[in-house]
Design an enzyme around this catalytic site. Structure first.
Site, PDB file in Angstrom:
ATOM      1  N   TYR A 160       0.833  -1.207   0.000  1.00 13.71           N
ATOM      2  CA  TYR A 160       0.000   0.000   0.000  1.00 13.71           C
ATOM      3  C   TYR A 160       0.868   1.258   0.000  1.00 13.71           C
ATOM      4  CZ  TYR A 160      -4.534   2.277   0.618  1.00 13.71           C
ATOM      5  OH  TYR A 160      -5.679   3.023   0.432  1.00 13.71           O
ATOM      6  N   LYS A 167      -3.357   8.550   2.514  1.00 15.77           N
ATOM      7  CA  LYS A 167      -4.611   8.423   3.264  1.00 15.77           C
ATOM      8  C   LYS A 167      -4.482   9.038   4.657  1.00 15.77           C
ATOM      9  CE  LYS A 167      -7.299   6.251   0.282  1.00 15.77           C
ATOM     10  NZ  LYS A 167      -8.459   6.944  -0.329  1.00 15.77           N
TER      11      LYS A 167
END
Length: 261
Positions: A160, A167
């Site tokens: 990720y 995020k």
């Protein structure tokens, strides 16, 4: 009996196909009587959304907007304002992007360009679109903005990488925007969804293994659906959440509460 979102004017961004979380939100909003408009990136996405609307026998305008371009954002909200007679009650921000080659290997090798791109597309788009939406929401005497995040913002999730860091910045932006826009009675929140097999998720290596781990570990022993996430987005856009702002709400069958997973 009036529907929960009757008379509410909502812009939904980022629908790509029927598996998109944004489409789950749109379906929930429409079920409760909201008037919808859509923003998409390009011709392919517009064609997909048109097909979805035809299948559901719904009518709603679809506007194209590359949210990395300030002029296109301003043009989008001008069009939305004209369609909704100068006011907007809410919008769903479902926009994120990182180069696929930045999502594998070690995060330490993230390129300067890849870092900037992920933050521009995944974070600054929310800030800039919120600024453009503000006058329309002021005209509506308040509104609600909901964006989408993921657990990789606070835990290291394999493959990720820079998106997790983006995020985290997105969630911080939610809090700062909530503080800025609160006096206008505009609420800003995020939904942290469990992993869902969307088109964007296909860029993450080992995603199927991630889904299996969630099913084995989450307290509810299953994965979440776009309908369940859509219902939570509906809640945050609705009057039921009128005192909720600056929050990250998890919709992941409880996976985030577990220990070493």
């Amino acid at each position: 009996m009036p529907q929960l979102m009757e008379g509410k004017r909502i812009l939904v961004t980022g629908v790509r196909n029927k598996w998109s979380i944004a489409w789950g939100a749109a379906s929930a909003l429409r079920r409760e009587g909201a008037s919808l408009a859509f923003s998409v990136m390009g011709d392919r996405e517009e064609g997909n959304v048109k097909k979805l609307l035809e299948e559901e026998k719904l009518e709603a305008p679809i506007f194209q907007c590359d949210a990395s371009d300030d002029a296109q954002i301003d043009a989008l909200f001008e069009q939305v304002g004209r369609h909704f007679d100068g006011a907007l009650d809410g919008f769903v921000h479902s926009i994120a992007f990182a180069n696929k080659d930045e999502l594998s290997g070690e995060y330490i090798n993230t390129s300067r360009e890849g870092f900037a791109l992920a933050h521009d597309r995944s974070v600054y788009t929310l800030v800039r679109m919120a600024r453009a939406a503000r006058p329309l929401m002021q005209a509506a005497n308040g509104g609600s903005i909901v964006t989408l995040t993921y657990l990789g913002s606070e835990r290291v999730v394999p493959n990720y990488n820079v998106m997790g860091v983006a995020k985290a910045a997105l969630e911080a932006s939610v809090r700062y925007l909530a503080a800025d826009l609160g006096p206008d009675q505009i609420r800003v929140n995020a939904v942290s969804s469990g992993p869902i097999k969307t088109l964007a998720a296909s860029a993450i290596a080992g995603f199927d293994a991630m889904l299996q781990r969630v099913e084995q570990t989450a307290p509810l022993r299953r994965r979440v659906t776009i309908e369940e996430v859509g219902d939570t987005i509906l809640y945050l856009l609705s009057p039921l959440a009128r005192a909720v702002t600056g929050e990250v709400i998890y919709v992941d069958c409880g996976y985030h509460i577990m220990g070493m997973v």
